[in-house]
Design a protein around this motif. Structure first.
Motif, short mmCIF file in Angstrom:
data_model
loop_
_atom_site.label_atom_id
_atom_site.label_comp_id
_atom_site.label_asym_id
_atom_site.label_seq_id
_atom_site.Cartn_x
_atom_site.Cartn_y
_atom_site.Cartn_z
N VAL A 68 0.86 -1.18 0.00
CA VAL A 68 0.00 0.00 0.00
C VAL A 68 0.90 1.23 0.00
CG1 VAL A 68 -1.85 1.25 1.17
CG2 VAL A 68 -1.76 -1.24 1.30
N TYR A 69 0.82 2.05 -1.04
CA TYR A 69 1.65 3.24 -1.13
C TYR A 69 0.90 4.47 -0.63
CZ TYR A 69 4.98 0.48 -3.76
OH TYR A 69 5.90 -0.47 -4.12
N GLN A 70 1.69 5.42 -0.16
CA GLN A 70 1.13 6.65 0.40
C GLN A 70 0.25 7.36 -0.62
OE1 GLN A 70 1.66 8.17 3.64
NE2 GLN A 70 -0.09 9.30 2.85
N SER A 71 -0.95 7.70 -0.22
CA SER A 71 -1.86 8.42 -1.10
C SER A 71 -1.35 9.85 -1.32
CB SER A 71 -3.26 8.46 -0.49
OG SER A 71 -4.10 9.30 -1.24
N LYS A 72 -1.47 10.33 -2.57
CA LYS A 72 -1.08 11.69 -2.90
C LYS A 72 -2.26 12.39 -3.58
CE LYS A 72 3.86 10.71 -3.39
NZ LYS A 72 5.04 10.77 -4.29
N PRO A 73 -3.19 12.91 -2.80
CA PRO A 73 -4.37 13.55 -3.39
C PRO A 73 -3.97 14.76 -4.24
CG PRO A 73 -4.65 13.19 -1.03
CD PRO A 73 -3.22 12.95 -1.32
N PRO A 74 -4.71 15.04 -5.30
CA PRO A 74 -4.43 16.24 -6.11
C PRO A 74 -4.67 17.51 -5.30
CG PRO A 74 -6.50 15.24 -6.77
CD PRO A 74 -5.86 14.29 -5.81
N LEU A 75 -3.93 18.56 -5.65
CA LEU A 75 -4.20 19.87 -5.05
C LEU A 75 -5.43 20.48 -5.70
CD1 LEU A 75 -1.03 19.30 -4.67
CD2 LEU A 75 -0.86 21.75 -4.33
N ILE A 76 -5.48 20.36 -7.03
CA ILE A 76 -6.64 20.82 -7.80
C ILE A 76 -7.04 19.66 -8.70
CG2 ILE A 76 -7.54 22.54 -9.39
CD1 ILE A 76 -5.34 24.43 -8.50
N ASP A 77 -8.22 19.11 -8.48
CA ASP A 77 -8.65 17.91 -9.21
C ASP A 77 -8.54 18.11 -10.72
OD1 ASP A 77 -9.21 16.84 -6.77
OD2 ASP A 77 -11.35 16.50 -7.14
N GLY A 78 -7.82 17.19 -11.38
CA GLY A 78 -7.70 17.24 -12.81
C GLY A 78 -6.73 18.25 -13.35
N LEU A 79 -6.10 19.04 -12.46
CA LEU A 79 -5.24 20.13 -12.94
C LEU A 79 -3.85 20.12 -12.31
CD1 LEU A 79 -5.31 22.61 -14.83
CD2 LEU A 79 -5.91 23.98 -12.82
N LEU A 80 -3.75 20.02 -10.98
CA LEU A 80 -2.45 20.14 -10.32
C LEU A 80 -2.32 19.06 -9.25
CD1 LEU A 80 0.12 21.88 -10.27
CD2 LEU A 80 -0.97 23.26 -8.47
N TYR A 81 -1.21 18.32 -9.30
CA TYR A 81 -0.97 17.17 -8.43
C TYR A 81 0.36 17.33 -7.72
CZ TYR A 81 -4.83 14.79 -10.79
OH TYR A 81 -6.07 14.45 -11.27
N PRO A 82 0.61 16.56 -6.66
CA PRO A 82 1.95 16.56 -6.06
C PRO A 82 3.00 16.17 -7.09
CG PRO A 82 0.38 15.48 -4.60
CD PRO A 82 -0.33 15.71 -5.90
N GLY A 83 4.14 16.78 -7.01
CA GLY A 83 5.21 16.54 -7.98
C GLY A 83 5.88 17.84 -8.33
N THR A 84 6.61 17.84 -9.43
CA THR A 84 7.35 19.02 -9.86
C THR A 84 6.93 19.40 -11.27
OG1 THR A 84 9.22 18.42 -8.47
CG2 THR A 84 9.66 19.98 -10.23
N TYR A 85 6.51 20.66 -11.45
CA TYR A 85 5.95 21.11 -12.72
C TYR A 85 6.63 22.40 -13.18
CZ TYR A 85 2.26 17.76 -11.78
OH TYR A 85 1.57 16.60 -11.53
N ILE A 86 6.80 22.50 -14.50
CA ILE A 86 7.28 23.72 -15.13
C ILE A 86 6.07 24.55 -15.57
CG2 ILE A 86 8.67 24.71 -16.99
CD1 ILE A 86 10.35 23.06 -15.15
#
Length: 380
Positions: A68-86
């Motif tokens: 079972v891996y740690q859940s990473k809910p989106p910050l903005i559904d369908g638009l912005l998620y945990p991670g690194t973005y340009i």
């Protein structure tokens, strides 16, 4: 739904890779138990192997499904998620206004356009601004409706020269941090970081990505585009393809005419669907408003098993725990225990994101223990 569990941030620097699955638990009060002995022997074996440079750590498909891996809910559904973005666009196009808008909506939890937002603390490094300009901009955009969960800084260290420690300390002091905006990426590149080779660009984003992943946050890196046009708009990002190649995704903000208030926001990433969003900038408040989206977002159809769990784990009966076999009886499903837990292992993130139910599957001294718990919310 927001996970309200408070976590102590680990003390890591940019470049530390600390992502861990939620997998095992031990009962230290029973040190003579055979399972405990095997567990500690396995831990010792893994430690010894990790010191061997010729050892390649692998995981089988069965082990992958059993974790079972740690859940990473989106910050903005369908638009912005945990991670690194340009986030790239031409200079003086309104990128910083859109960054302020994203920061404000996430720090307040207010929906952005037609997207659901999850509330969290935000740090905005506005490194090309000063506090007076920020004050005027925010007042024009949002009036007197301020928030305690949005923080700004107009100065910061560089990668390898203070930034690592500054971000680590901020997260330690604000464990609910969900988003850090660095405006702009060029301002934090280390001295000598103007070497725009693919390898150099890839390494910079990789270091930042490891930091974001270790804390489960989103890093949004504001950057510029080239003047030259391209068939693939993401090829317009200044620098080499190493920037976007190492990142989890990218955003391109473009105007057909610089004097126009109309713009398009193109989105591409590993976790979210490719999108083209049409925006219009309100000339009075300078807030970006949604005109339309090119396509409707695809949504997963409801899962009968997850809905079954949501029907049984409610505010009146908010917790359950037992063995996998007991879980089969509790849910009244026609499935083998191992098949049931395997499916829930894989869908634990969806169960939490859509229904606010935390699922755990632990191996303890007396065998497997499964638990289901409804997230405790402020409005409960």
């Amino acid at each position: 739904m927001e996970n309200k569990k408070e976590m102590t941030a680990p003390n890591v620097s940019v470049g530390a890779d600390t992502e861990q699955p939620i997998q095992k638990c031990t009962d230290n009060s029973i040190i003579d138990n055979d399972e405990n002995i095997k567990y500690f022997e396995e831990m010792q074996r893994e430690l010894m192997l990790s010191l061997d440079s010729s050892y390649l750590k692998t995981i089988s498909m069965s082990e992958l499904y059993d974790t079972v891996y740690q859940s990473k809910p989106p910050l903005i559904d369908g638009l912005l998620y945990p991670g690194t973005y340009i986030f790239a666009g031409a200079p003086k196009l309104g990128k910083s206004f859109l960054m302020a808008q994203l920061a404000y909506h996430i720090s307040t939890g207010m929906p952005l356009w037609n997207y659901t937002v999850r509330k969290g603390t935000v740090l905005y490094l506005a490194l090309e601004d000063d506090y007076h300009r920020l004050q005027e901009r925010l007042y024009r955009m949002f009036g007197t409706e301020s928030t305690e969960d949005l923080f700004f800084s107009v100065s910061a260290g560089q990668l390898g020269n203070g930034l690592d420690e500054q971000l680590t300390r901020f997260i330690a002091e604000h464990p609910d941090t969900k988003l850090i905006i660095i405006d702009t990426l060029q301002k934090v590149r280390e001295v000598g970081g103007d070497n725009y080779s693919y390898a150099n660009d890839y390494e910079i984003i990789t270091r930042l990505k490891k930091f974001a992943d270790s804390y489960g946050i989103c890093l949004l890196l504001v950057h510029h585009t080239r003047k030259q046009n391209a068939d693939d708009k993401f090829d317009m990002i200044s620098g080499t393809n190493g920037l976007l190649g190492a990142a989890d995704g990218g955003f391109i903000l473009r105007k057909e005419k610089r004097t126009s208030n109309a713009a398009t926001l193109e989105v591409s990433g590993r976790d979210q669907p490719d999108q083209k969003i049409y925006l219009n900038r309100n000339p009075e408040t300078l807030v970006w408003e949604l005109e339309k989206t090119e396509t409707e977002l695809w949504k997963q159809p409801p899962d009968p098993l997850l809905e079954n769990i949501a029907d049984k784990i409610t505010r009146e009966n908010s917790e359950w725990q037992g063995t996998p076999t007991e879980l089969v009886d509790f849910l009244g499903v026609d499935m083998k225990a191992n098949a049931l837990t395997m499916k829930l292992n894989i869908n634990a993130g969806r169960l939490f994101n859509e229904y606010g139910i935390c699922y755990e599957n632990k191996r303890c001294h007396d065998g497997r223990r499964v638990s289901l718990a409804l997230e405790q919310r402020d409005d409960a």
